[in-house]
Design a protein around this motif. Structure first.
Motif, mmCIF file in Angstrom:
data_model
loop_
_atom_site.group_PDB
_atom_site.id
_atom_site.type_symbol
_atom_site.label_atom_id
_atom_site.label_comp_id
_atom_site.label_asym_id
_atom_site.label_seq_id
_atom_site.Cartn_x
_atom_site.Cartn_y
_atom_site.Cartn_z
ATOM 1 N N PRO A 262 -12.461 0.194 21.360
ATOM 2 C CA PRO A 262 -12.547 -1.423 20.930
ATOM 3 C C PRO A 262 -11.774 -1.339 19.713
ATOM 4 O O PRO A 262 -11.476 -2.802 19.486
ATOM 5 N N TRP A 263 -11.250 -0.467 18.813
ATOM 6 C CA TRP A 263 -10.454 -0.859 17.569
ATOM 7 C C TRP A 263 -9.172 -0.633 17.945
ATOM 8 O O TRP A 263 -8.290 -1.494 17.079
ATOM 9 N N MET A 264 -8.659 0.074 18.677
ATOM 10 C CA MET A 264 -7.121 0.111 19.032
ATOM 11 C C MET A 264 -6.563 0.547 17.338
ATOM 12 O O MET A 264 -6.987 1.353 16.809
ATOM 13 N N PHE A 265 -5.416 -0.157 17.174
ATOM 14 C CA PHE A 265 -4.723 0.117 16.009
ATOM 15 C C PHE A 265 -4.914 -1.152 14.971
ATOM 16 O O PHE A 265 -3.958 -1.462 14.077
ATOM 17 N N HIS A 266 -5.940 -1.725 15.334
ATOM 18 C CA HIS A 266 -5.841 -3.087 14.220
ATOM 19 C C HIS A 266 -6.553 -2.839 12.962
ATOM 20 O O HIS A 266 -7.067 -1.714 12.473
ATOM 21 N N GLY A 267 -6.425 -3.715 12.207
ATOM 22 C CA GLY A 267 -6.615 -3.447 10.462
ATOM 23 C C GLY A 267 -8.194 -3.663 10.282
ATOM 24 O O GLY A 267 -8.648 -2.846 9.389
ATOM 25 N N LEU A 268 -8.932 -4.320 11.130
ATOM 26 C CA LEU A 268 -10.159 -4.494 10.796
ATOM 27 C C LEU A 268 -10.725 -4.542 9.251
ATOM 28 O O LEU A 268 -11.507 -4.309 8.862
ATOM 29 N N ILE A 269 -9.981 -5.665 8.957
ATOM 30 C CA ILE A 269 -10.413 -6.349 7.568
ATOM 31 C C ILE A 269 -10.643 -7.660 7.305
ATOM 32 O O ILE A 269 -10.885 -8.138 6.085
ATOM 33 N N SER A 270 -10.641 -8.463 8.394
ATOM 34 C CA SER A 270 -10.751 -9.882 8.318
ATOM 35 C C SER A 270 -12.302 -10.127 7.846
ATOM 36 O O SER A 270 -12.312 -10.851 6.720
ATOM 37 N N MET A 271 -13.051 -9.194 8.092
ATOM 38 C CA MET A 271 -14.579 -9.611 7.470
ATOM 39 C C MET A 271 -14.627 -9.296 6.007
ATOM 40 O O MET A 271 -15.108 -9.806 5.203
ATOM 41 N N TYR A 272 -13.694 -8.143 5.703
ATOM 42 C CA TYR A 272 -13.748 -8.040 4.289
ATOM 43 C C TYR A 272 -12.845 -9.174 3.497
ATOM 44 O O TYR A 272 -13.198 -9.457 2.194
ATOM 45 N N LEU A 273 -11.820 -9.724 4.046
ATOM 46 C CA LEU A 273 -11.070 -10.765 3.245
ATOM 47 C C LEU A 273 -11.936 -11.873 3.268
ATOM 48 O O LEU A 273 -12.190 -12.584 2.294
ATOM 49 N N ASN A 274 -12.851 -12.132 4.186
ATOM 50 C CA ASN A 274 -13.553 -13.430 4.373
ATOM 51 C C ASN A 274 -14.766 -13.328 3.551
ATOM 52 O O ASN A 274 -15.383 -14.785 3.262
ATOM 53 N N ILE A 275 -15.240 -12.280 2.966
ATOM 54 C CA ILE A 275 -16.200 -12.205 1.987
ATOM 55 C C ILE A 275 -15.927 -11.745 0.741
ATOM 56 O O ILE A 275 -16.888 -11.560 -0.260
ATOM 57 N N GLY A 276 -14.745 -11.525 0.483
ATOM 58 C CA GLY A 276 -14.075 -11.327 -0.845
ATOM 59 C C GLY A 276 -14.178 -9.774 -1.323
ATOM 60 O O GLY A 276 -13.465 -9.472 -2.575
ATOM 61 N N LEU A 277 -14.388 -8.943 -0.310
ATOM 62 C CA LEU A 277 -14.338 -7.466 -0.689
ATOM 63 C C LEU A 277 -12.829 -7.158 -0.905
ATOM 64 O O LEU A 277 -12.438 -6.174 -1.391
ATOM 65 N N LEU A 278 -11.919 -7.799 -0.158
ATOM 66 C CA LEU A 278 -10.437 -7.567 -0.266
ATOM 67 C C LEU A 278 -9.766 -8.976 -0.561
ATOM 68 O O LEU A 278 -10.342 -9.983 -0.131
ATOM 69 N N GLU A 279 -8.675 -8.816 -1.250
ATOM 70 C CA GLU A 279 -7.918 -10.177 -1.550
ATOM 71 C C GLU A 279 -6.640 -10.321 -0.589
ATOM 72 O O GLU A 279 -5.886 -9.198 -0.431
ATOM 73 N N PRO A 280 -6.281 -11.548 -0.269
ATOM 74 C CA PRO A 280 -5.164 -11.553 0.946
ATOM 75 C C PRO A 280 -3.664 -11.025 0.323
ATOM 76 O O PRO A 280 -2.919 -10.427 1.024
ATOM 77 N N LEU A 281 -3.491 -11.456 -0.786
ATOM 78 C CA LEU A 281 -2.096 -10.971 -1.385
ATOM 79 C C LEU A 281 -1.909 -9.544 -1.516
ATOM 80 O O LEU A 281 -1.089 -9.041 -0.920
#
Length: 509
Positions: A262-281
């Motif tokens: 299900p994951w392949m080689f994707h980053g799987l970080i959109s949920m973390y960006l969208n709630i503030g656990l990671l910052e986009p820049l």
């Protein structure tokens, strides 16, 4: 402000870069976080999403306390009905004379909060969410006077502004802005997919999972498979793993559909960006460094950065540019009821079943599964736009209306009269066969258009073209398709449309 201020932190604003926290004084100000029924139940959110946000909120509250903040935390089992009620009670507890809130990402909630000042009897200050890389004013300035608001041109300006993947002369590295054409390889199990580590659930997360299982028994989401990071440090570790082990193949296979993973080689970080656990820049700069150090191709780095710096910022701009009427648009007047099996995945179409069940169980599907499998089917079948958008908002862990609505209504369903996309993203079963290996395990044949074994995507594709040809004829990018359809033998067209009618009457039952 010299007086005590109550600072409300929403569940998707869990960052010390949150504007309401940047200038806070721990010895004076209070911080409120609340797990409230209204926000947790306005759609049947995936249980992975609820567990992620509740656990991340509780961990963030602990991090605030460690920095000396006075925190008022209301857990879901306390029965707080709404954020306004939580704020009302917290104002009494803290004796604060003002409420400070970073503007919510959803129009619905922002409208509610704008009415709080008269209801609460204290000043309510809304601050723009500066964690995004394009302010709403910046986007409006970019959009002003343009006949078409295409992401590609917005993305180029953002690259220039933040100086990402530019050479010494300020031109795009490699001579091109976009390497999407290099990132469309189909999947035939030709590369080993690395085993992705899960984050071990600690005591707080286990308690939250028990709560969610108890309070949301009918929602989608298999919490036995919960594997998400709930702190910024763990989210960063997950992203570091991606950069080291998956980024190399991310570009090539980002559009691939696979039975194996299900994951392949994707980053799987959109949920973390969208709630503030990671910052986009920072994540964009980390990927740029990985490319400059030779750890991935330029196409992979550019493809990743385009999704974060370009697409994510662009859809937020479109949302606020076009709301509130945006949510009511419906180009093709699509009104067919969402099939009940969208909530179970119980369909013989292998690609669609896999994408639906994965989405329901894990709260995750990558962009091609969302756009070209699920969204494409909904578009071709004419499924009700509002119902489809609500389904997407409910099912995915990373779904908040500012990002979900443009992606679903605008891109997947072409419901916004082409504001976002230059043409509908409609495709037959041949596209799905080319991108992956689902078809080999499916009872339907992507080479057939009519008949019991024919892939439903095929007849539904031409059925869509036929019933909307007046609209599509006006689209320059659809000219060849429409022309080819009209040149077909009349009996052939009638047979395909009739089979499409049969599919709509049976498969959607």
């Amino acid at each position: 402000m010299s007086t005590t201020t109550l600072r409300l932190v929403l569940g998707d604003q869990l960052s010390f870069e949150n504007p309401v926290l940047v200038n806070a004084e721990p010895q004076r100000d209070w911080v409120l976080l609340a797990e409230v029924a209204e926000e947790a139940t306005y759609v049947p959110h995936n249980r992975h999403k609820i567990a992620l946000i509740f656990s991340a909120m509780r961990h963030f509250a602990d991090a605030l306390r460690e920095r000396g903040f006075k925190v008022i935390y209301r857990s879901f089992d306390e029965g707080v009905s709404s954020l306004r009620h939580a704020a009302e009670d917290a104002l009494k507890t803290s004796k604060a004379s003002a409420l400070l809130v970073t503007a919510p990402g959803e129009y619905r909630l922002r409208t509610q909060i704008q009415a709080w000042e008269s209801e609460l009897g204290v000043p309510v200050y809304l601050q723009e969410d500066a964690r995004f890389l394009a302010s709403l004013d910046y986007f409006e300035s970019w959009a002003s006077g343009r006949k078409q608001l295409r992401m590609e041109y917005f993305y180029r300006e953002m690259r220039r502004h933040y100086k990402l993947l530019l050479d010494e002369d300020g031109e795009p590295e490699g001579g091109k802005w976009n390497y999407d054409a290099d990132n469309r390889k189909g999947w035939r199990a030709q590369t080993e997919v690395p085993e992705r580590p899960a984050v071990a659930a600690d005591t707080i997360t286990r308690e939250v999972i028990e709560l969610v299982e108890r309070e949301f028994p009918g929602n989608p989401g298999d919490l036995n498979e919960f594997r998400l990071a709930v702190t910024s440090s763990d989210a960063q570790s997950q992203f570091d793993w991606f950069c080291k082990h998956a980024l190399t193949d991310f570009g090539s296979y980002q559009d691939a559909l696979a039975e194996e993973s299900p994951w392949m080689f994707h980053g799987l970080i959109s949920m973390y960006l969208n709630i503030g656990l990671l910052e986009p820049l920072p994540v964009c700069r980390q990927v740029e460094i990985a490319w400059r150090e030779g750890h991935c191709s330029l196409a992979a780095a550019e493809g990743f950065i385009r999704q974060v710096l370009g697409w994510r910022e662009y859809v937020r701009g479109i949302y606020w540019h076009a709301m509130p009427d945006y949510a009511l648009r419906n180009t093709f007047e699509a009104r067919r009821a969402l099939p009940a099996w969208f909530w179970t995945g119980d369909t013989d179409m292998r690609c669609l079943s896999r994408a639906l069940r994965q989405s329901l169980d894990l709260g995750y599907a990558h962009h091609i599964q969302r756009l070209m499998v699920i969204g494409n089917f909904a578009l071709l079948a004419g499924l009700d736009v509002e119902q489809v958008c609500e389904w997407y908002l409910a099912v995915y862990v990373d779904a908040f209306e500012w990002v979900e609505l443009p992606n679903t209504l605008g891109m997947a369903l072409h419901g916004d009269n082409g504001l976002m996309a230059s043409k509908p993203y409609a495709a037959s079963g041949k596209y799905i066969q080319r991108q992956g290996n689902h078809c080999s395990a499916c009872r339907y044949d992507p080479k057939q258009t009519t008949g019991e074994n024919a892939c439903p995507y095929n007849s539904l594709y031409w059925h869509f073209i036929d019933r909307h040809q007046d609209y599509l004829t006006k689209n320059a990018r659809m000219g060849l398709i429409i022309g080819g359809w009209k040149k077909r033998d009349a009996a052939d067209r009638e047979a395909i449309v009739a089979w499409g009618d049969r599919i709509l009457a049976t498969v959607l039952d």
